[in-house]
Write an enzyme that holds these catalytic residues in place. Sequence first.
Site, PDB file in Angstrom:
ATOM      1  N   GLY A  92      -7.182   5.394   5.145  1.00 34.55           N
ATOM      2  CA  GLY A  92      -6.790   6.325   4.075  1.00 34.55           C
ATOM      3  C   GLY A  92      -7.078   7.761   4.489  1.00 34.55           C
ATOM      4  O   GLY A  92      -8.109   8.051   5.091  1.00 34.55           O
ATOM      5  N   SER A 120      -6.229  -2.805   1.626  1.00 33.78           N
ATOM      6  CA  SER A 120      -6.574  -2.312   0.281  1.00 33.78           C
ATOM      7  C   SER A 120      -7.138  -3.406  -0.629  1.00 33.78           C
ATOM      8  O   SER A 120      -7.056  -3.300  -1.847  1.00 33.78           O
ATOM      9  CB  SER A 120      -5.361  -1.668  -0.406  1.00 33.78           C
ATOM     10  OG  SER A 120      -5.118  -0.401   0.135  1.00 33.78           O
ATOM     11  N   ASN A 131      -9.496  -0.763  10.559  1.00 32.83           N
ATOM     12  CA  ASN A 131      -8.307  -0.161   9.936  1.00 32.83           C
ATOM     13  C   ASN A 131      -7.745   0.885  10.892  1.00 32.83           C
ATOM     14  O   ASN A 131      -8.403   1.890  11.165  1.00 32.83           O
ATOM     15  CB  ASN A 131      -8.694   0.508   8.616  1.00 32.83           C
ATOM     16  CG  ASN A 131      -9.224  -0.506   7.620  1.00 32.83           C
ATOM     17  OD1 ASN A 131      -8.471  -1.275   7.047  1.00 32.83           O
ATOM     18  ND2 ASN A 131     -10.541  -0.545   7.442  1.00 32.83           N
ATOM     19  N   ARG A 148     -11.267   3.186  10.979  1.00 29.33           N
ATOM     20  CA  ARG A 148     -12.422   2.959  10.110  1.00 29.33           C
ATOM     21  C   ARG A 148     -12.746   1.471  10.170  1.00 29.33           C
ATOM     22  O   ARG A 148     -11.884   0.643   9.902  1.00 29.33           O
ATOM     23  CB  ARG A 148     -12.091   3.374   8.679  1.00 29.33           C
ATOM     24  CG  ARG A 148     -13.313   3.670   7.819  1.00 29.33           C
ATOM     25  CD  ARG A 148     -12.971   3.694   6.348  1.00 29.33           C
ATOM     26  NE  ARG A 148     -12.662   2.364   5.883  1.00 29.33           N
ATOM     27  CZ  ARG A 148     -11.541   2.010   5.247  1.00 29.33           C
ATOM     28  NH1 ARG A 148     -10.600   2.885   4.990  1.00 29.33           N
ATOM     29  NH2 ARG A 148     -11.351   0.765   4.859  1.00 29.33           N
ATOM     30  N   GLU A 167     -13.169  -5.881   9.504  1.00 30.76           N
ATOM     31  CA  GLU A 167     -11.853  -5.493  10.030  1.00 30.76           C
ATOM     32  C   GLU A 167     -11.912  -4.087  10.596  1.00 30.76           C
ATOM     33  O   GLU A 167     -12.825  -3.317  10.303  1.00 30.76           O
ATOM     34  CB  GLU A 167     -10.793  -5.544   8.916  1.00 30.76           C
ATOM     35  CG  GLU A 167     -11.133  -4.627   7.765  1.00 30.76           C
ATOM     36  CD  GLU A 167      -9.923  -4.233   6.927  1.00 30.76           C
ATOM     37  OE1 GLU A 167      -8.777  -4.508   7.330  1.00 30.76           O
ATOM     38  OE2 GLU A 167     -10.134  -3.609   5.873  1.00 30.76           O
ATOM     39  N   TYR A 204      -9.688   2.522  -5.785  1.00 30.21           N
ATOM     40  CA  TYR A 204      -8.800   3.625  -6.171  1.00 30.21           C
ATOM     41  C   TYR A 204      -9.008   4.155  -7.588  1.00 30.21           C
ATOM     42  O   TYR A 204      -8.232   4.982  -8.047  1.00 30.21           O
ATOM     43  CB  TYR A 204      -7.334   3.209  -5.945  1.00 30.21           C
ATOM     44  CG  TYR A 204      -7.095   2.841  -4.494  1.00 30.21           C
ATOM     45  CD1 TYR A 204      -7.264   3.795  -3.486  1.00 30.21           C
ATOM     46  CD2 TYR A 204      -6.753   1.547  -4.105  1.00 30.21           C
ATOM     47  CE1 TYR A 204      -7.080   3.473  -2.146  1.00 30.21           C
ATOM     48  CE2 TYR A 204      -6.562   1.213  -2.767  1.00 30.21           C
ATOM     49  CZ  TYR A 204      -6.730   2.179  -1.791  1.00 30.21           C
ATOM     50  OH  TYR A 204      -6.556   1.860  -0.470  1.00 30.21           O
ATOM     51  N   GLU A 216       0.816  -1.223   0.000  1.00 35.75           N
ATOM     52  CA  GLU A 216       0.000   0.000   0.000  1.00 35.75           C
ATOM     53  C   GLU A 216       0.853   1.278   0.000  1.00 35.75           C
ATOM     54  O   GLU A 216       0.367   2.345   0.357  1.00 35.75           O
ATOM     55  CB  GLU A 216      -0.934  -0.009   1.212  1.00 35.75           C
ATOM     56  CG  GLU A 216      -1.961  -1.127   1.143  1.00 35.75           C
ATOM     57  CD  GLU A 216      -2.826  -1.163   2.378  1.00 35.75           C
ATOM     58  OE1 GLU A 216      -3.857  -0.496   2.393  1.00 35.75           O
ATOM     59  OE2 GLU A 216      -2.444  -1.849   3.338  1.00 35.75           O
ATOM     60  N   ASP A 260     -14.735  -1.695   8.809  1.00 35.32           N
ATOM     61  CA  ASP A 260     -15.450  -2.168   7.615  1.00 35.32           C
ATOM     62  C   ASP A 260     -16.455  -3.242   8.023  1.00 35.32           C
ATOM     63  O   ASP A 260     -16.092  -4.204   8.710  1.00 35.32           O
ATOM     64  CB  ASP A 260     -14.468  -2.767   6.600  1.00 35.32           C
ATOM     65  CG  ASP A 260     -13.449  -1.742   6.096  1.00 35.32           C
ATOM     66  OD1 ASP A 260     -13.606  -0.551   6.406  1.00 35.32           O
ATOM     67  OD2 ASP A 260     -12.516  -2.160   5.380  1.00 35.32           O
TER      68      ASP A 260
HETATM   69  N1  LIG Z   1     -17.068 -11.877   4.246  1.00 35.09           N
HETATM   70  C1  LIG Z   1     -17.226 -11.004   3.248  1.00 35.09           C
HETATM   71  N2  LIG Z   1     -18.422 -10.908   2.597  1.00 35.09           N
HETATM   72  C2  LIG Z   1     -18.579 -10.059   1.558  1.00 35.09           C
HETATM   73  N3  LIG Z   1     -17.598  -9.260   1.085  1.00 35.09           N
HETATM   74  C3  LIG Z   1     -16.399  -9.301   1.690  1.00 35.09           C
HETATM   75  C4  LIG Z   1     -16.148 -10.170   2.804  1.00 35.09           C
HETATM   76  N4  LIG Z   1     -14.868 -10.010   3.180  1.00 35.09           N
HETATM   77  C5  LIG Z   1     -14.332  -9.071   2.361  1.00 35.09           C
HETATM   78  N5  LIG Z   1     -15.240  -8.657   1.460  1.00 35.09           N
HETATM   79  C6  LIG Z   1     -15.007  -7.656   0.405  1.00 35.09           C
HETATM   80  O1  LIG Z   1     -13.606  -7.486   0.244  1.00 35.09           O
HETATM   81  C7  LIG Z   1     -13.185  -6.162   0.632  1.00 35.09           C
HETATM   82  C8  LIG Z   1     -11.853  -6.207   1.365  1.00 35.09           C
HETATM   83  O2  LIG Z   1     -11.966  -6.987   2.532  1.00 35.09           O
HETATM   84  P1  LIG Z   1     -11.406  -6.535   3.941  1.00 35.09           P
HETATM   85  O3  LIG Z   1     -11.656  -7.652   4.886  1.00 35.09           O
HETATM   86  O4  LIG Z   1     -11.947  -5.205   4.305  1.00 35.09           O
HETATM   87  O5  LIG Z   1      -9.833  -6.479   3.680  1.00 35.09           O
HETATM   88  P2  LIG Z   1      -8.816  -5.274   3.329  1.00 35.09           P
HETATM   89  O6  LIG Z   1      -7.942  -5.192   4.531  1.00 35.09           O
HETATM   90  O7  LIG Z   1      -8.064  -5.740   2.139  1.00 35.09           O
HETATM   91  O8  LIG Z   1      -9.624  -4.033   3.089  1.00 35.09           O
HETATM   92  C9  LIG Z   1     -14.344  -5.649   1.486  1.00 35.09           C
HETATM   93  O9  LIG Z   1     -14.388  -4.233   1.453  1.00 35.09           O
HETATM   94  C10 LIG Z   1     -15.560  -6.312   0.839  1.00 35.09           C
HETATM   95  O10 LIG Z   1     -15.996  -5.617  -0.332  1.00 35.09           O
HETATM   96 MG   LIG Z   2     -11.147  -3.240   4.287  1.00 40.90          MG
END
Ligand SMILES: Nc1ncnc2c1ncn2[C@@H]1O[C@H](COP(=O)(O)OP(=O)(O)O)[C@@H](O)[C@H]1O
Ligand SMILES: [Mg+2]
Length: 297
Positions: free
Chosen positions: A263, A137, A259, A242, A257, A203, A7, A244
Amino acid sequence: MGGVSAEREISLKSGNAIHQALKGLGYNVVSIDVGPDICRVLEKERINIAFLALHGGYGENGSIQGMLEVLGIPFTGSGVLSSALAMDKEASKKVFLYHNIPVPPFTVIPYKSSNMHKLPAINFPLPWVVKPVAEGSSVGVSIIRDEEDVCLAFEKALTYGPRIIIEQYIEGKEVHIGILNGNVLGGVEVRPSLEFYNYEAKYTAGLTDYILPPEIDRSVYERSKEVALSAHTALGCQGATRVDLRIDRKGNPYVLEVNTIPGMTETSLLPKIAGLAGLSFPGLLEEILRGVIEKEQ
Ligand SMILES: Nc1ncnc2c1ncn2[C@@H]1O[C@H](COP(=O)(O)OP(=O)(O)O)[C@@H](O)[C@H]1O
Ligand SMILES: [Mg+2]
C-alpha cells in the site's frame, strides 16, 4: 493503478497518492487505470518508467510485469518470477522452507478434496487461519477455532480461487517489516482491535493501532528484520516490499508473506516505516525510482 482485482479501490488510492507526490517533485506523470486496452494506452502515452500501484491479481502476480518487459518499459518493484512467487502463498512458502526461513505450519487443500463441514485431518493444532492462496488485503481470510467455523471459512476462501491454504494460527504479535532496494527500512507493530488484521481493521481509521518501532525485545526485532530480508531475497524481490510476520509468545518470527506492491498512500505502513527511517513519502518514491534506474544501467 486500478485494475480488476479485489483490491482495486486500495490501488486507486495508492495510485493517486503516488501521482500527487511525483507531480509535486516535478515529474511529468500520467495516471493509467489498467484495463484490457492497456497496450494501446501505453503506446499512446510513450512513458519512460511505469510506477506500479496495482495491488493483487494481474498487477501483482507477474502478468503486468511480463507485459512491460515485452514492451521494453522499465517498471518499479519486483520482476515476473518474484512477483508470481510472492503472490502465490503456496509457492512462496515452499521457497521459504527451502531456505530455512520460518513459516507457520501449513497445508494446501485443493477445492475438490475439501469437505465443507468437517475439520480436515491436519497434523497441527487449532486454531487455524484459512486463506485463498493468491489474494491480498486479508480478502477471504478467516480463523477456524472449531468445527462450526469450517464451512463458512472454506466457502469464503474458495470465492477467490480453487486452492486454499490452512496455517496454524500464531498466537502473539504482528510485525511488518519494510524493505527498500535490498536494505531493511524498519518495522511497525500492528495491533488490531478486531479478531485479526482483517480488511475492516486494515482500512477503517481507528480500528488498529500502529506502533513504531515495534514494542518487542531488541533481539527479537533484529531477528525479525533478518528473517524478513531473507524472505525478500529468497524470492528475488526488488524495490520496495513489505514483509508480514507473526511473532509467537517466545519471540520466534514466522513469515506470512512478502507484499511486492505494498500500500502506498501517505498513511500506508511502508511509508510510515520509511518516515521513521527519515524518508518522506516523496523521498521514498524517488528511492524506488532510483532503484529502477540503477537496475536498467
Ligand atoms: N498464521 C497466522 N497466524 C496468525 N494470524 C495470521 C496468520 N495468517 C494470517 N494471519 C492474519 O491474517 C492477516 C492476513 O494474512 P496474510 O497472510 O498477510 O494475507 P494477505 O495477503 O491477505 O494480507 C494477517 O495480517 C494476520 O493478522
Ligand atoms: Mg498481509
